[in-house]
Design an enzyme around this catalytic site. Structure first.
Site, PDB file in Angstrom:
ATOM      1  N   ASP A 436       4.607  -0.852   9.717  1.00 17.46           N
ATOM      2  CA  ASP A 436       4.017  -1.426   8.510  1.00 17.46           C
ATOM      3  C   ASP A 436       4.574  -0.701   7.289  1.00 17.46           C
ATOM      4  OD1 ASP A 436       1.657  -1.292   6.369  1.00 17.46           O
ATOM      5  OD2 ASP A 436       1.446  -3.126   7.514  1.00 17.46           O
ATOM      6  N   ILE A 437       4.956  -1.465   6.257  1.00 19.97           N
ATOM      7  CA  ILE A 437       5.492  -0.859   5.027  1.00 19.97           C
ATOM      8  C   ILE A 437       4.360  -0.163   4.289  1.00 19.97           C
ATOM      9  CG2 ILE A 437       6.669  -1.296   2.841  1.00 19.97           C
ATOM     10  CD1 ILE A 437       7.899  -3.779   4.117  1.00 19.97           C
ATOM     11  N   GLU A 479       3.709  -7.583   5.689  1.00 17.96           N
ATOM     12  CA  GLU A 479       4.657  -6.471   5.652  1.00 17.96           C
ATOM     13  C   GLU A 479       4.756  -5.745   6.992  1.00 17.96           C
ATOM     14  OE1 GLU A 479       1.863  -6.671   4.081  1.00 17.96           O
ATOM     15  OE2 GLU A 479       0.723  -4.801   4.036  1.00 17.96           O
TER      16      GLU A 479
END
Length: 557
Positions: A436-437, A479
């Site tokens: 996950d960003i 994301e």
């Protein structure tokens, strides 16, 4: 939370020791009070006897008889008995006893000889005895004053210690209450986040199911292009909870509403200039665009937005054979009405619509081929091959994320389920990476959704370049990304995850450095299905995010 518990236990231990010391101290106070009272009583008794002795010596000087001497000796004996346990008092009384003994010419204080006439006390002798008694009395009074001062100081220290103890106890109770409140709130926030995450995943799964159903309906009902566009507009509006939806096609320098639903249904055929509108900009840039508020966004045609009562919207391009031919749009009369999930859904629907357009063109070409009886068999074969290619392309589009070119969520679920069955049957290793960003919402808020989309695309490119050919790289949603690693144990998956983390960290980014949090899980003997592998990777990912981000965490049962 564990830190709070250890702090609490440490505080309890320190508090227990502190109040233990206070308890022992307070326990000894009654004994000290008794000892102080006895000492004061004893001192006053000695002072009283010295006063009596002084009077008796005066009487003895006047009367000069044996009775007076006996009383003096008895008083001296009483004083000696009172001071026998105190060496300092004994030391002070000895000169007095010696002086009186010399005056009365006795060999000791216990003699019973009669009082001689020659032993009358002269003034000098009496003065010396009186001076000695006065000195002894002053010394006793001084010691009594000092002892009382020490006792008062001790009592004052006790009061301070007692008040301090209760103050510390009060502060500790307040600290404990605050600590438990913070822990309770943190637990509530954690449960809320887990609930929201589960709800989001269920929502994504539901939307994917709806999109697949739309594809199947279009294919099974053999809808023509016009009806297919109408169905896609209606279903898109329903899935995204928009007020209205429209499919705009580029015709010359204008965007034309060719299929509409909801609040935009009465605007079928509505035309706006491509130049100066968000739809036209989407066609020019060939990328999804989001408008949170048309009143403040200079990219939109404000007059057209007011005409159709539009405040916020998402537009995604319809691309056919490398050329953007129109846009799919959802709109709302309220500002900021859409989410990142809505944008992803719209891109998937755009893929369905593009595939439908291709099928319509292919079907038209096929019909034309049947009307031309003189067409050669070679041409028929070629068109058949083209149709098969278009169908393959449709299948690829249905499995591909429109923004990144990675496999989409639906394909990821199917592929992981297949790999799980294969790994169980042949006893192979299987691992999963979820990433996950970090701080992506904050990035979008600071630099805008366009910059956020570019970050998602660059991360996708880095993942494709870093992963092995045998790995499946997919966009999990928003994301989040996933990498399936067949025939790979946990140790190898952790190395791959760490390599991904470093590649992204060291990459060149336009606005600010980007990092990712990663969770890793692997197939175990007690794993029951593919969903369990996803759940374990998701828990490990959550641990990475809550423990500082920009790190890799392996799931530990």
């Amino acid at each position: 939370m564990a830190k709070w518990r250890w702090s609490f236990l440490g505080g309890i231990t320190i508090l227990t020791l502190f109040f233990g010391i206070i308890g022992i101290y307070l326990y000894n106070i009654p004994n000290q009070q008794m000892e102080q009272g006895q000492w004061v009583t004893h001192t006053y008794e000695v002072l009283n006897q010295l006063e009596i002795l002084s009077g008796q010596l005066g009487i003895a000087r006047e009367q000069e008889n044996n009775q007076a001497e006996e009383r003096v000796l008895q008083t001296l004996t009483t004083i000696a008995n009172l001071t026998k346990d105190n060496p300092n008092q004994q030391e002070r009384i000895m000169p007095l006893r010696q002086l009186i003994d010399d005056v009365f010419k006795h060999s000791s204080l216990n003699t019973n000889q009669s009082f001689p006439a020659s032993a009358s006390l002269n003034k000098n002798e009496m003065s010396a005895i009186a001076q000695n008694i006065s000195t002894m009395r002053q010394e006793e009074e001084r010691l009594l004053t000092e002892r009382d001062a020490r006792w008062q100081a001790s009592m004052e220290h006790t009061r301070i210690l007692f008040i301090s103890g209760f103050a510390i106890l009060y502060l500790f109770i307040i600290f404990t209450y605050i600590a438990f409140r913070m822990e309770s709130r943190a637990r509530e926030m954690l449960l809320k986040m887990e609930s929201e995450t589960a709800t989001m995943h269920r929502g994504i799964a539901a939307r994917m199911t709806q999109i697949v159903d739309i594809q199947q309906d279009i294919i099974s009902q053999r809808l023509n292009l016009e009806n297919a566009m109408k169905v896609i507009a209606e279903r898109t509006q329903f899935i995204t909870h928009a007020d209205g939806a429209a499919i705009e096609m580029l015709e010359g320098d204008e965007m034309v509403y060719r299929a509409v639903s909801g609040s935009m249904e009465r605007f079928i055929g509505f035309r706006i200039k491509a130049l100066g509108s968000l739809s036209g900009l989407c066609v020019a840039q060939a990328m999804p665009l989001y408008c949170a508020d048309s009143d403040t966004d200079n990219r939109v045609d404000k007059e057209a937005c007011r005409t159709v009562n539009l405040r916020s919207m998402i537009v995604v391009p319809l691309i056919q054979q490398g050329e953007t031919i129109g846009v799919l749009k959802v709109a709302s009369s309220k500002p900021s009405a859409f989410t990142e999930e809505d944008s992803s859904t719209l891109q998937l629907m755009a893929g369905v619509l593009t595939a439908t357009l291709r099928d319509a063109l292919a079907s038209a070409a096929l019909r034309d081929s049947h009307t031309n009886l003189s067409m050669s068999n070679e041409l028929l074969k070629m068109q058949k091959g083209q149709l098969e290619s278009e169908k393959d392309t449709l299948k690829t589009l249905a499995d591909t994320d429109g923004m990144t070119g990675l496999k989409n969520h639906r394909y990821f679920q199917e592929y992981l389920a297949q790999e799980y069955l294969r790994a169980v049957r042949y006893k192979n290793e299987l691992s999963l990476i979820l990433l996950d960003i970090d701080y992506f919402k904050q990035f979008n808020d600071e630099f805008g959704h366009l910059a956020g989309d570019e970050v998602i695309k660059q991360v996708a490119t880095l993942l494709k370049n870093t992963a092995r050919a045998s790995d499946c790289v997919a966009r999990y949603g928003g994301e989040e990304f996933a990498v399936i690693l067949p025939q790979t144990p946990m140790e190898g998956a952790l190395k791959a995850a760490e390599l991904i983390r470093k590649v992204i960290l060291e990459a060149s980014w336009k606005n600010r450095p980007i990092t990712v949090s990663i969770g890793v899980s692997s197939l175990k003997k007690d794993t029951t299905d593919a969903v369990s592998i996803i759940d374990e990777a998701d828990k490990a990912l959550y641990q990475s995010k809550t423990s500082g981000r920009d790190k890799v965490t392996a799931f530990a049962a």
